[in-house]
Design an enzyme around this catalytic site. Sequence first.
Site, PDB file in Angstrom:
ATOM      1  N   GLY A 238       1.049   0.683 -40.375  1.00 44.81           N
ATOM      2  CA  GLY A 238       0.394   0.655 -39.067  1.00 44.81           C
ATOM      3  C   GLY A 238       1.292   1.220 -37.976  1.00 44.81           C
TER       4      GLY A 238
ATOM      5  N   GLY B 124       6.964  -1.928 -45.884  1.00 41.01           N
ATOM      6  CA  GLY B 124       6.590  -2.095 -47.286  1.00 41.01           C
ATOM      7  C   GLY B 124       6.712  -0.827 -48.119  1.00 41.01           C
TER       8      GLY B 124
ATOM      9  CG  ASN C 255       4.755   0.428 -51.494  1.00 41.34           C
ATOM     10  OD1 ASN C 255       5.031   1.483 -52.046  1.00 41.34           O
ATOM     11  ND2 ASN C 255       4.214   0.362 -50.279  1.00 41.34           N
TER      12      ASN C 255
ATOM     13  CD  GLU D  31       0.643  -2.397 -60.472  1.00 39.81           C
ATOM     14  OE1 GLU D  31       0.194  -2.892 -59.425  1.00 39.81           O
ATOM     15  OE2 GLU D  31       1.848  -2.228 -60.676  1.00 39.81           O
TER      16      GLU D  31
ATOM     17  CG  HIS E 258      -1.524  -6.231 -52.290  1.00 35.86           C
ATOM     18  ND1 HIS E 258      -2.385  -5.836 -53.298  1.00 35.86           N
ATOM     19  CD2 HIS E 258      -0.394  -5.520 -52.495  1.00 35.86           C
ATOM     20  CE1 HIS E 258      -1.802  -4.940 -54.076  1.00 35.86           C
ATOM     21  NE2 HIS E 258      -0.574  -4.744 -53.624  1.00 35.86           N
TER      22      HIS E 258
ATOM     23  CG  ASN F 279      -2.666  -1.235 -55.631  1.00 41.13           C
ATOM     24  OD1 ASN F 279      -3.675  -1.006 -56.285  1.00 41.13           O
ATOM     25  ND2 ASN F 279      -1.576  -1.686 -56.152  1.00 41.13           N
TER      26      ASN F 279
HETATM   27  P1  FDA Z   1       4.607  -3.620 -43.359  1.00 39.47           P
HETATM   28  O1  FDA Z   1       4.933  -4.954 -43.945  1.00 39.47           O
HETATM   29  O2  FDA Z   1       4.683  -2.424 -44.220  1.00 39.47           O
HETATM   30  O3  FDA Z   1       5.583  -3.356 -42.123  1.00 39.47           O
HETATM   31  C1  FDA Z   1       5.874  -4.317 -41.143  1.00 39.47           C
HETATM   32  C2  FDA Z   1       7.284  -4.097 -40.616  1.00 39.47           C
HETATM   33  O4  FDA Z   1       7.482  -4.909 -39.467  1.00 39.47           O
HETATM   34  C3  FDA Z   1       8.387  -4.481 -41.598  1.00 39.47           C
HETATM   35  O5  FDA Z   1       9.291  -3.418 -41.742  1.00 39.47           O
HETATM   36  C4  FDA Z   1       9.042  -5.703 -40.958  1.00 39.47           C
HETATM   37  O6  FDA Z   1      10.437  -5.818 -41.219  1.00 39.47           O
HETATM   38  C5  FDA Z   1       8.774  -5.466 -39.485  1.00 39.47           C
HETATM   39  N1  FDA Z   1       8.745  -6.705 -38.697  1.00 39.47           N
HETATM   40  C6  FDA Z   1       8.088  -7.854 -38.986  1.00 39.47           C
HETATM   41  N2  FDA Z   1       8.283  -8.774 -38.024  1.00 39.47           N
HETATM   42  C7  FDA Z   1       9.096  -8.199 -37.106  1.00 39.47           C
HETATM   43  C8  FDA Z   1       9.676  -8.667 -35.876  1.00 39.47           C
HETATM   44  N3  FDA Z   1       9.439  -9.916 -35.413  1.00 39.47           N
HETATM   45  N4  FDA Z   1      10.493  -7.831 -35.182  1.00 39.47           N
HETATM   46  C9  FDA Z   1      10.753  -6.568 -35.646  1.00 39.47           C
HETATM   47  N5  FDA Z   1      10.218  -6.085 -36.813  1.00 39.47           N
HETATM   48  C10 FDA Z   1       9.393  -6.891 -37.512  1.00 39.47           C
HETATM   49  N6  FDA Z   1       0.505  -1.517 -51.629  1.00 39.47           N
HETATM   50  C11 FDA Z   1      -0.100  -0.430 -52.159  1.00 39.47           C
HETATM   51  O7  FDA Z   1      -1.069   0.091 -51.599  1.00 39.47           O
HETATM   52  N7  FDA Z   1       0.358   0.099 -53.344  1.00 39.47           N
HETATM   53  C12 FDA Z   1       1.404  -0.459 -54.034  1.00 39.47           C
HETATM   54  O8  FDA Z   1       1.822   0.049 -55.087  1.00 39.47           O
HETATM   55  C13 FDA Z   1       2.021  -1.615 -53.489  1.00 39.47           C
HETATM   56  N8  FDA Z   1       3.034  -2.251 -54.143  1.00 39.47           N
HETATM   57  C14 FDA Z   1       3.736  -3.275 -53.526  1.00 39.47           C
HETATM   58  C15 FDA Z   1       4.864  -3.829 -54.138  1.00 39.47           C
HETATM   59  C16 FDA Z   1       5.619  -4.786 -53.480  1.00 39.47           C
HETATM   60  C17 FDA Z   1       6.822  -5.380 -54.141  1.00 39.47           C
HETATM   61  C18 FDA Z   1       5.235  -5.219 -52.179  1.00 39.47           C
HETATM   62  C19 FDA Z   1       6.046  -6.251 -51.425  1.00 39.47           C
HETATM   63  C20 FDA Z   1       4.102  -4.678 -51.572  1.00 39.47           C
HETATM   64  C21 FDA Z   1       3.342  -3.723 -52.244  1.00 39.47           C
HETATM   65  N9  FDA Z   1       2.225  -3.150 -51.642  1.00 39.47           N
HETATM   66  C22 FDA Z   1       1.579  -2.098 -52.241  1.00 39.47           C
HETATM   67  C23 FDA Z   1       1.730  -3.645 -50.334  1.00 39.47           C
HETATM   68  C24 FDA Z   1       2.069  -2.734 -49.156  1.00 39.47           C
HETATM   69  O9  FDA Z   1       3.429  -2.370 -49.182  1.00 39.47           O
HETATM   70  C25 FDA Z   1       1.724  -3.479 -47.853  1.00 39.47           C
HETATM   71  O10 FDA Z   1       0.353  -3.811 -47.880  1.00 39.47           O
HETATM   72  C26 FDA Z   1       2.020  -2.636 -46.624  1.00 39.47           C
HETATM   73  O11 FDA Z   1       3.374  -2.304 -46.545  1.00 39.47           O
HETATM   74  C27 FDA Z   1       1.608  -3.375 -45.345  1.00 39.47           C
HETATM   75  O12 FDA Z   1       1.704  -2.463 -44.274  1.00 39.47           O
HETATM   76  P2  FDA Z   1       1.779  -2.991 -42.778  1.00 39.47           P
HETATM   77  O13 FDA Z   1       1.782  -1.813 -41.884  1.00 39.47           O
HETATM   78  O14 FDA Z   1       0.738  -4.035 -42.587  1.00 39.47           O
HETATM   79  O15 FDA Z   1       3.190  -3.778 -42.660  1.00 39.47           O
END
Ligand code: FDA
Length: 489
Positions: free
Chosen positions: A16, A100, A104, A347, A428, A466
């Site tokens: 996002g 993420g 991921n 998967e 997720h 995903n």
């Molecule tokens: P996302 O979590 O990516 O980013 C949020 C960021 O905000 C982070 O970097 C965090 O550190 C930061 N943040 C949070 N609070 C904060 C604060 N108070 N101050 C400053 N920074 C802050 N999905 C998919 O489609 N295919 C896949 O293969 C996979 N596989 C997978 C494996 C593993 C191990 C995980 C953990 C996740 C996946 N996913 C996935 C899920 C996917 O990665 C996830 O849905 C997205 O990264 C979410 O995107 P967002 O933009 O919502 O937030």
Amino acid sequence: QKEIDVPIIIIGSGYGGAVSALRLCEAGKKVIMLEMGLNWGKSNLPYSNLLKPGQSSAWLKTKSIAPFLNIFSLKPFTGVLDRLDFEHINIWIGRGVGGGSLVNGGMAVTPKESYFKEIFPDLDAQKFYSFYFPLARKELKVNVIDEQFLQDCPFYKFTRVGEGEAHKAGFKTMRVPNVYDFDYMEKEYKNEVPRSAFNTEVIYGNNHGKNSLDKTYLKKALDTGNLEILDLHSVDTIKLNDDKTYTLNVQQIDTAGKTVADKVFHCKKLILAAGTMGTLKLLLHSNAVNNFPINESIGKNWGNNGNFMTGRNWVKPLSGGTGAKQSTIPVGGVDNWDDPDHPFFAEIAPLPMGMDVATALYLQINRVDKKGSVSYSNNQLTIDWDESNTKKMRENADYFIKKMNKANGGTRAHLLFNNGFGANICYHPLGGCVLGEATNAFGKLKNHDNLFVLDGSLIPGTIGVNPFVTITAITEYCMDNLMKQNEFA
Ligand code: FDA
């Protein structure tokens, strides 16, 4: 204490945040992005592989935190993978510039149109499938493995065996696109370049090959000269001022997690893109400590995207095992979504342990029949979520494993999980600040004029595959419309 005044702040650098940054910077807007994790690209620190997790592998923990194999003691460091532990569910999260996308598996799946329509009845599906999804896939550099390479490569035996077994049990399978560069992978197979997917790298970061956001959206945004990313900056609270601007209390930390500076930022426009759990924590915590206005939909309609891990031991007798060498990048899945009794997608996941453990691992994605909710008390988030929320998912996993074992041999994976089911494993988390419920039609938070939520929390708990392609496409859609409405003028 220094007050830093800037026009637009984005909190978080995941999907996002990265999409919104690019669209604003391209339009000539100056943007500051605050990210609590490390800027790995700048730091030059290498990521760890699965077999030898070093200090970069975990966010301020004394032990690595993969779902399996955590026997190493670590010095706390702002590592790339975090885990939030709740009573009935553990949620894994990426930390660092790229969110993420750094940890991921890169699976880049577009949801089924019929399910997208069911989840987002008010969105123009035709526009999404003809424009926003293709745009997201192009910017994310989504590609597909070459079929011949997949058939020949020893590192994909686990996929071939998984697909063969699924067919024998009467299931349909599908090829899964990915953001890992498959041309690079073919070169790593020939030992022409350093190995990453073939060197057990993924959940603690990929040193090569993967087109994470720092190589796509964020790079493009930085190239405009309009984006500044401040890493190791953790936002603690947000305050709404009388003139409708925002004041942020931020802690700058070092790599041991110690606060090195308390900073105050002041902005006119604020984008919350801290990921589902990060955004909900900021909204609910700020509401608790300084009366930050929230609405009754915040925290509601939360789900685990139907994540349910399961697996099978002793798959060796008929298949000959899943292979000692395994790529970390999944490219296959079982598609049982259209079965009205047991709709799921599974998967075919790798388990690269450096030897053939004759175990098949699956991350199932199910519908979420019963949603949960997130609230805040005693200074922490709580999730209303228990076995009743995952009951149908467990039934689906049981059905799947039984059918697979009947056709192919093997047992439920008692060695991997208690009872063979990892109901508490969530990669997720989605929802809690749902598009059109907690926000207007384009992510502007209700009761606010200048605050926008753009991340996984907009999706109501489930999307059937995903989620990052959907998070990217929805942010593209929201930004497109917010810019047209001159919201960032
Ligand atoms: P996302 O979590 O990516 O980013 C949020 C960021 O905000 C982070 O970097 C965090 O550190 C930061 N943040 C949070 N609070 C904060 C604060 N108070 N101050 C400053 N920074 C802050 N999905 C998919 O489609 N295919 C896949 O293969 C996979 N596989 C997978 C494996 C593993 C191990 C995980 C953990 C996740 C996946 N996913 C996935 C899920 C996917 O990665 C996830 O849905 C997205 O990264 C979410 O995107 P967002 O933009 O919502 O937030």
